[in-house]
Write a protein that holds these residues in place. Structure first.
Motif, PDB file in Angstrom:
ATOM      1  N   VAL A 137     -44.063 112.432  48.375  1.00 37.21           N
ATOM      2  CA  VAL A 137     -42.734 112.273  48.600  1.00 37.21           C
ATOM      3  C   VAL A 137     -42.238 112.907  49.934  1.00 37.21           C
ATOM      4  O   VAL A 137     -42.789 114.057  50.140  1.00 37.21           O
ATOM      5  CB  VAL A 137     -41.950 113.127  47.757  1.00 37.21           C
ATOM      6  CG1 VAL A 137     -40.556 112.871  47.657  1.00 37.21           C
ATOM      7  CG2 VAL A 137     -42.625 112.476  46.133  1.00 37.21           C
ATOM      8  N   VAL A 138     -41.414 112.203  50.612  1.00 36.39           N
ATOM      9  CA  VAL A 138     -41.139 112.978  52.195  1.00 36.39           C
ATOM     10  C   VAL A 138     -39.773 113.478  51.963  1.00 36.39           C
ATOM     11  O   VAL A 138     -38.864 112.705  51.515  1.00 36.39           O
ATOM     12  CB  VAL A 138     -41.163 111.884  53.124  1.00 36.39           C
ATOM     13  CG1 VAL A 138     -40.647 112.558  54.464  1.00 36.39           C
ATOM     14  CG2 VAL A 138     -42.564 111.457  53.308  1.00 36.39           C
ATOM     15  N   LEU A 139     -39.842 114.810  52.050  1.00 39.33           N
ATOM     16  CA  LEU A 139     -38.227 115.384  51.799  1.00 39.33           C
ATOM     17  C   LEU A 139     -37.781 116.296  53.027  1.00 39.33           C
ATOM     18  O   LEU A 139     -38.597 117.046  53.737  1.00 39.33           O
ATOM     19  CB  LEU A 139     -38.307 116.486  50.559  1.00 39.33           C
ATOM     20  CG  LEU A 139     -38.516 115.699  49.157  1.00 39.33           C
ATOM     21  CD1 LEU A 139     -38.928 116.682  48.313  1.00 39.33           C
ATOM     22  CD2 LEU A 139     -37.405 114.786  48.929  1.00 39.33           C
ATOM     23  N   GLY A 140     -36.540 116.532  53.354  1.00 39.75           N
ATOM     24  CA  GLY A 140     -36.064 117.183  54.356  1.00 39.75           C
ATOM     25  C   GLY A 140     -34.963 117.851  53.837  1.00 39.75           C
ATOM     26  O   GLY A 140     -34.120 117.168  52.891  1.00 39.75           O
ATOM     27  N   PRO A 143     -32.102 122.285  52.618  1.00 37.51           N
ATOM     28  CA  PRO A 143     -33.672 122.362  52.902  1.00 37.51           C
ATOM     29  C   PRO A 143     -34.510 122.299  51.720  1.00 37.51           C
ATOM     30  O   PRO A 143     -34.337 123.534  50.714  1.00 37.51           O
ATOM     31  CB  PRO A 143     -33.858 123.378  53.922  1.00 37.51           C
ATOM     32  CG  PRO A 143     -32.547 123.590  54.538  1.00 37.51           C
ATOM     33  CD  PRO A 143     -31.572 123.342  53.647  1.00 37.51           C
ATOM     34  N   PRO A 144     -35.471 121.890  51.426  1.00 36.78           N
ATOM     35  CA  PRO A 144     -36.476 121.900  50.118  1.00 36.78           C
ATOM     36  C   PRO A 144     -36.515 123.311  50.037  1.00 36.78           C
ATOM     37  O   PRO A 144     -36.899 123.708  48.477  1.00 36.78           O
ATOM     38  CB  PRO A 144     -37.557 120.999  50.381  1.00 36.78           C
ATOM     39  CG  PRO A 144     -37.176 120.036  51.351  1.00 36.78           C
ATOM     40  CD  PRO A 144     -36.048 120.923  52.208  1.00 36.78           C
ATOM     41  N   ASP A 193     -31.786 116.753  62.798  1.00 38.95           N
ATOM     42  CA  ASP A 193     -32.152 117.503  63.975  1.00 38.95           C
ATOM     43  C   ASP A 193     -32.664 119.046  63.918  1.00 38.95           C
ATOM     44  O   ASP A 193     -33.239 119.556  64.674  1.00 38.95           O
ATOM     45  CB  ASP A 193     -30.973 117.547  65.034  1.00 38.95           C
ATOM     46  CG  ASP A 193     -29.760 118.241  64.615  1.00 38.95           C
ATOM     47  OD1 ASP A 193     -29.583 118.337  63.396  1.00 38.95           O
ATOM     48  OD2 ASP A 193     -28.927 118.537  65.358  1.00 38.95           O
ATOM     49  N   ARG A 194     -32.268 119.436  62.648  1.00 38.74           N
ATOM     50  CA  ARG A 194     -32.661 121.100  62.288  1.00 38.74           C
ATOM     51  C   ARG A 194     -33.757 121.218  61.233  1.00 38.74           C
ATOM     52  O   ARG A 194     -34.500 122.025  60.949  1.00 38.74           O
ATOM     53  CB  ARG A 194     -31.618 121.752  62.134  1.00 38.74           C
ATOM     54  CG  ARG A 194     -30.571 121.770  63.415  1.00 38.74           C
ATOM     55  CD  ARG A 194     -29.255 122.594  62.738  1.00 38.74           C
ATOM     56  NE  ARG A 194     -29.665 123.810  62.574  1.00 38.74           N
ATOM     57  CZ  ARG A 194     -28.766 125.068  62.051  1.00 38.74           C
ATOM     58  NH1 ARG A 194     -27.484 124.673  61.978  1.00 38.74           N
ATOM     59  NH2 ARG A 194     -29.225 126.228  61.624  1.00 38.74           N
ATOM     60  N   ASP A 195     -33.605 120.113  60.363  1.00 37.66           N
ATOM     61  CA  ASP A 195     -34.473 120.346  59.006  1.00 37.66           C
ATOM     62  C   ASP A 195     -35.618 119.211  59.227  1.00 37.66           C
ATOM     63  O   ASP A 195     -35.415 118.057  58.936  1.00 37.66           O
ATOM     64  CB  ASP A 195     -33.582 120.083  57.805  1.00 37.66           C
ATOM     65  CG  ASP A 195     -32.324 120.881  57.716  1.00 37.66           C
ATOM     66  OD1 ASP A 195     -32.619 122.322  58.134  1.00 37.66           O
ATOM     67  OD2 ASP A 195     -31.428 120.548  57.467  1.00 37.66           O
TER      68      ASP A 195
END
Length: 204
Positions: free
Chosen positions: A168-171, A140-141, A176-178
């Motif tokens: 920027v889209v980050l995960g 996770p970021p 399902d959790r992040d």
């Protein structure tokens, strides 16, 4: 000459010399004094890119590296994936991440640049229900060092891995959790990278 008057005068002269020798009356001490870090001599001026590294199949890109307490941009030559049509955002992100993981060049190091992005950091494309340009890291970021996350956000933000607004889209790795978060490389983030880990906005 009266010896009684001479002795006090000599004593006063001796005391004055002693005060000068100890730094204008500041008493010497054997206890270490913390005066803070020594002034940095790093220029933080991005070195000129290596022209010899440029050639067919290579492009100029901008990446962000730490210098002092900030992240600053500099130019590098990078080989892009050969896929046709143009590479997908995740392929661009992987190539840029590889640049961030590399140790700085001798010229970059001399100017004071370093990197906080470690070798274990990986990036993959969107999960099945993610937006097209979403990128998922193998952690996770918010678990990355803030300096490293600022490098990634700012570097990806100047590439086609970001949207038209340079966001920027980050995960994290588990869709399902992040949850995905949207990050923007602002001037404040470049000056204060420690805010990066708390700057993400949930993607609805």
């Amino acid at each position: 000459m009266n010896r009684r008057r001479t002795r006090p005068a000599v004593a006063l002269l001796t005391a004055a010399v002693a005060l000068l020798a100890t730094g204008c009356g500041i008493r010497g001490t054997s206890v270490p004094v913390d005066a803070g870090a020594a002034p940095s001599r790093a220029s933080c001026e991005a070195p000129e890119p290596d022209r010899a590294a440029e050639g067919t199949g290579r492009v100029r890109v901008r990446i962000y590296l730490p210098c002092g307490s900030r992240v600053l941009s500099l130019s590098r030559s990078m080989r892009l994936p050969k896929e046709q049509p143009p590479p997908e955002p995740v392929q661009i992100a992987r190539a840029l991440l590889e640049q961030l993981r590399q140790p700085p060049t001798a010229a970059e190091t001399a100017a004071g640049f370093s990197t906080a992005v470690e070798d274990w950091v990986q990036v993959s494309g969107p999960a099945s229900d993610d937006p097209d340009r979403a990128l998922r890291l193998n952690r996770p970021p918010e678990e990355l060092q803030s300096m490293a996350l600022a490098q990634i956000v700012c570097t990806f933000g100047e590439s086609t891995a970001a949207d038209e607004h340079h966001r920027v889209v980050l995960g994290g790795p588990e869709s399902d959790r992040d949850p995905l978060k949207r990050y923007t490389c602002t001037e404040e983030m470049r000056r204060h990278p420690e805010i990066a880990v708390n700057s993400g906005v949930l993607v609805s």
